[in-house]
Design a protein around this motif. Structure first.
Motif, PDB file in Angstrom:
ATOM      1  N   ASN A  97       0.848  -1.196   0.000  1.00  0.00           N
ATOM      2  CA  ASN A  97       0.000   0.000   0.000  1.00  0.00           C
ATOM      3  C   ASN A  97       0.883   1.244   0.000  1.00  0.00           C
ATOM      4  OD1 ASN A  97      -1.514   2.274   1.317  1.00  0.00           O
ATOM      5  ND2 ASN A  97      -3.168   0.781   1.260  1.00  0.00           N
TER       6      ASN A  97
ATOM      7  N   THR B 263      -1.837   4.618   2.342  1.00  0.00           N
ATOM      8  CA  THR B 263      -2.237   4.624   3.740  1.00  0.00           C
ATOM      9  C   THR B 263      -1.074   4.233   4.646  1.00  0.00           C
ATOM     10  OG1 THR B 263      -4.428   3.927   2.983  1.00  0.00           O
ATOM     11  CG2 THR B 263      -3.978   3.718   5.313  1.00  0.00           C
TER      12      THR B 263
ATOM     13  N   LEU C 114      -3.853   1.353   7.681  1.00  0.00           N
ATOM     14  CA  LEU C 114      -4.123   0.137   6.921  1.00  0.00           C
ATOM     15  C   LEU C 114      -4.590  -0.982   7.853  1.00  0.00           C
ATOM     16  CD1 LEU C 114      -4.051  -1.495   4.280  1.00  0.00           C
ATOM     17  CD2 LEU C 114      -1.651  -2.006   4.778  1.00  0.00           C
TER      18      LEU C 114
ATOM     19  N   SER D 291       2.010  -1.698   4.418  1.00  0.00           N
ATOM     20  CA  SER D 291       2.163  -0.311   4.002  1.00  0.00           C
ATOM     21  C   SER D 291       3.629   0.086   4.004  1.00  0.00           C
ATOM     22  CB  SER D 291       1.382   0.615   4.945  1.00  0.00           C
ATOM     23  OG  SER D 291       1.673   1.967   4.654  1.00  0.00           O
TER      24      SER D 291
END
Length: 745
Positions: A556, A559, A564, A591
């Motif tokens: 990710n 975020t 997350l 993330s």
């Protein structure tokens, strides 16, 4: 002339203000045109550890650090721009900087200030020294997180990690500590550590990053090895060739020299550049870059063949406008087709795509007969108010259908997923047609009752001179199918679909009919966890056979790790299926960023909640946060309007965001549905109580057999909303908090 490469992720470089940024642009523009220009002062440094390092004058107070690579054949030299620092600091860093090809994986690495002047040991000073709190945590919690699975040799001799970084990773006591270390590492090394944190095997990590098992050709000199290493996928995480001045200006004006439009993760780049012998499906959680890949891929296909007819589409016109804007930002020179079927990239919402097909010249009689049962279909722009017509005919037709099923929601889904999907025009056909995926089983008498209502719906449409959006799509798909059968061809060479999880049966019939089954025909980006509309579908039922051409993104970029974790916890315990009926998991999601924990704020009353939301927004604005990057998300439109009024009464300049583009200078207030595909720096999820989330009205409108599916959509909606926040997330409610928040605290 000089070839130019820009390095990203140089974390030691402080962010430059606009004045210096403009001077950097001027410096690099002159360098690209003529590297011998006297005003550039491109100078080597005596005693530098790497003879390729250079500094150049940006102005009297700032200098750029560069590496110069000479071409063996005498062609133009290549300069790798590493960043700009204050004059004295730049010279000191440059003396201790070097460029090297990692001997384990063949990746090019730019190391700024390699030798630590205090104890003369190797250290990557491109990584901010995170000792202090992080080292304290490692010392106080000595139980290793990776140590039981990996040795130092695994990380250094198989992955190629820097030895000190590998030692710190092995000493990490938990996944959180390892993520801290990864967040401060540069380029592929941080990405590889995040993969280790999620339990991936080293061989899998090597494959994802495109590492080579073949050592550099000994016949090449060092400069040639460096130029060769620039071609490695993982090298492109930190370095990119700049093709023209316009691209260069966009990179510089991006501010951090790591704009998504230029630098891709090796795994993302693979899906941009790879050719597929048939439909390809790319899945991944919110913020993993599926849309970025689709946009880059559309551009790549357009550049590879200027005559190609490329369709880039998504769920609605608002998201399509975002795609078009992002594509033009990526490449202002990309050719956008004005009409469907023309060379270039045709960007459109998928309902508008159906209209575009329907409005093309040609007889629609056969399509009308096959889909609706009559030939005299008019090309009308009058769209049926389906919810109202279904309700009216269900009440007026004596069908005998159970009232729990005689609802607009059930009837519309049945009509789209079964009747239109199978081109059903008679009761005899409907009585026999399979209904896979429909939660409610229908007896023959129930099917007869449903068909009476369907016939009444179609009669009313003919009286009104209207067509519903799904009917337009079904007619368009059938018209294209009939055209293609005698060999009249297709309207597109490549079709790329974003937010594919929200498309229904008629959408997929149209997409399949737009392009012939074959090489690079359909590229499908989806996340079943974000399906907030309609019923689930299975691609194979529409002639779209993936057969192993599916991959998943897990990193990710939007975020923070904390946000997350919170968003994924909303999905916990629910069973999700992808577009091939495979089980959808969140296990490997991680993330690349860190931030504060989400805040859950319980309020004593609705008025208290309005006050607290206003106070939070004011505090962010007082801290210098841009108003337009702050969003308040609500479950419904009435609540959205209430918060806009309440914020205005409390001296917060807020605007409702509906179909209009986001306005600068205002706090954005929008529904959770509208937030799909968007991102904000700070997000408040307001009204997350047991009355609003999940929506009681929505759940009451579906039959008991479809309650579980409706609850999945409600859970997905909250997940979508929670994953819009880049930096800070706050959840507020009054009364009883929503059950979908689970045990979050």
């Amino acid at each position: 002339m000089a070839n130019l490469v820009i390095a990203s992720n140089t974390k030691a470089m402080k962010k430059l203000d606009k004045t210096i940024k403009d001077k950097v642009w001027s410096f690099i523009e002159k360098l690209s045109a003529d590297d011998t220009a006297a005003g550039l002062h491109i100078e080597p440094l005596n005693g530098a550890v790497d003879p390729r390092v250079r500094t150049g004058r940006v102005d009297l107070n700032f200098r750029a650090i560069l590496f110069k690579i000479d071409d063996k054949l005498g062609d133009d030299p290549t300069y790798i721009y590493m960043g700009t620092w204050p004059h004295d600091e730049a010279n000191k860093l440059a003396e201790r900087s070097r460029l090297r090809v990692n001997p384990i994986n063949g990746v090019l690495e730019g190391i700024i200030g390699e030798l630590d002047g205090e104890d003369d040991r190797k250290k990557r000073t491109v990584v901010p020294d995170p000792r202090g709190e992080l080292d304290r945590r490692i010392r106080e919690e000595p139980k290793p997180y990776l140590g039981e699975r990996f040795s130092l040799a695994d990380l250094t001799e198989r992955l190629g990690l820097d030895a000190e970084l590998a030692q710190r990773a092995l000493a990490a006591s938990s996944e959180d500590v390892l993520v801290d270390i990864a967040a401060n590492a540069v380029g592929w090394q941080g990405s590889a550590l995040l993969d280790l944190a999620t339990g991936l095997h080293i061989d899998t990590i090597r494959e994802k990053h495109g590492f080579t098992d073949t050592p550099a050709d000994d016949d090449l000199d060092e400069d040639e090895k460096i130029l060769k290493a620039l071609e490695q996928p993982a090298s492109k995480m930190q370095f990119t060739f700049v093709e023209d001045d316009d691209e260069l200006r966009r990179i510089i004006e991006g501010g951090d020299f790591a704009a998504w439009r230029t630098f891709l993760h090796p795994e993302q780049r693979k899906y941009v550049e790879q050719d597929f012998n048939g439909p390809f499906r790319l899945s991944g959680g919110a913020g993993t870059g599926k849309t970025v890949v689709a946009i880059h891929r559309a551009r790549r296909l357009a550049k590879a063949n200027p005559d190609a007819r490329i369709v880039l589409t998504t769920y609605n016109r608002t998201l399509a406008a975002d795609l078009k804007s992002a594509l033009k930002t990526l490449d202002p020179d990309v050719v956008l087709a004005e009409r469907l079927g023309e060379p270039g990239v045709y960007v459109s919402g998928i309902d508008a795509l159906g209209n575009a097909v329907l409005n093309r010249p040609g007889d629609m009689g056969d399509a009308g007969e096959n889909v609706l049962g009559y030939r005299g279909v008019e090309r009308t722009h009058n769209r049926t108010n389906s919810d109202k017509v279904w309700r009216d005919v269900a009440q007026t037709v004596g069908s005998g259908l159970d009232p729990k099923l005689a609802t607009p929601g059930f009837l519309e889904n049945e009509y789209v997923a079964v009747v239109l999907a199978n081109r059903t025009t008679t009761l005899e056909q409907y009585a026999k047609v399979p209904r896979p995926g429909r939660g409610v089983r229908l007896s023959r008498p129930q099917r007869i009752a449903v068909w009476k209502i369907v016939e009444a719906f179609r009669r009313q449409e003919r009286v009104d001179g209207s067509l519903s959006f799904p009917e337009v799509l079904a007619l368009a798909a059938e018209h294209l199918r009939l055209q293609a059968e005698p060999g009249d061809g297709y309207l597109a060479d490549h079709v790329l679909v974003d937010e594919a999880q929200d498309l229904h049966a008629s959408h997929w019939a149209l997409l399949r009919a737009l392009v012939a089954d074959g090489r690079n025909d359909l590229f499908i980006a989806e996340d079943s966890h974000q399906r907030i509309y309609g019923q689930p579908v299975v691609l194979s039922r529409f002639g779209i056979k993936i057969v192993g051409r599916a991959r998943r993104l897990t990193l990710n970029y939007r975020t923070t790790a904390q946000n997350l974790h919170f968003a994924v916890s909303i999905l916990s315990g629910a069973d999700y299926r992808d577009l091939e009926e495979g089980e959808e998991s969140t296990e490997e999601y991680r993330s690349a960023r860190l931030g504060p924990n989400p805040r859950l704020v319980e309020c004593t009353s609705p008025a208290d909640e309005l006050d607290k939301v206003a106070d939070l927004v004011k505090a962010w604005i007082a801290d210098g946060v841009d108003k337009s990057t702050i969003a308040v998300l609500t479950r419904g439109q009435n609540d959205r309007s209430q918060f806009v009024r309440a914020l205005g009464e409390r001296d917060v300049d807020a605007r409702a965001l509906d179909n209009n583009p986001a306005a600068s200078g205002h706090v954005q207030v929008l529904t959770m549905h509208r937030s799909k595909g968007m991102e904000f720096s700070r997000v408040i999820l307001a009204g997350v109580d047991s009355t609003h989330v999940p929506s009681g009205a929505t759940l009451r409108s579906v039959p008991e057999e479809e309650q579980a599916e409706a609850m999945l959509r409600e859970r997905s909606l909250l997940y979508v909303a929670a994953s819009r926040a880049r930096d800070e997330l706050v959840v507020t409610w009054s009364g009883k908090r929503s059950e979908l928040l689970g045990q979050a605290s």
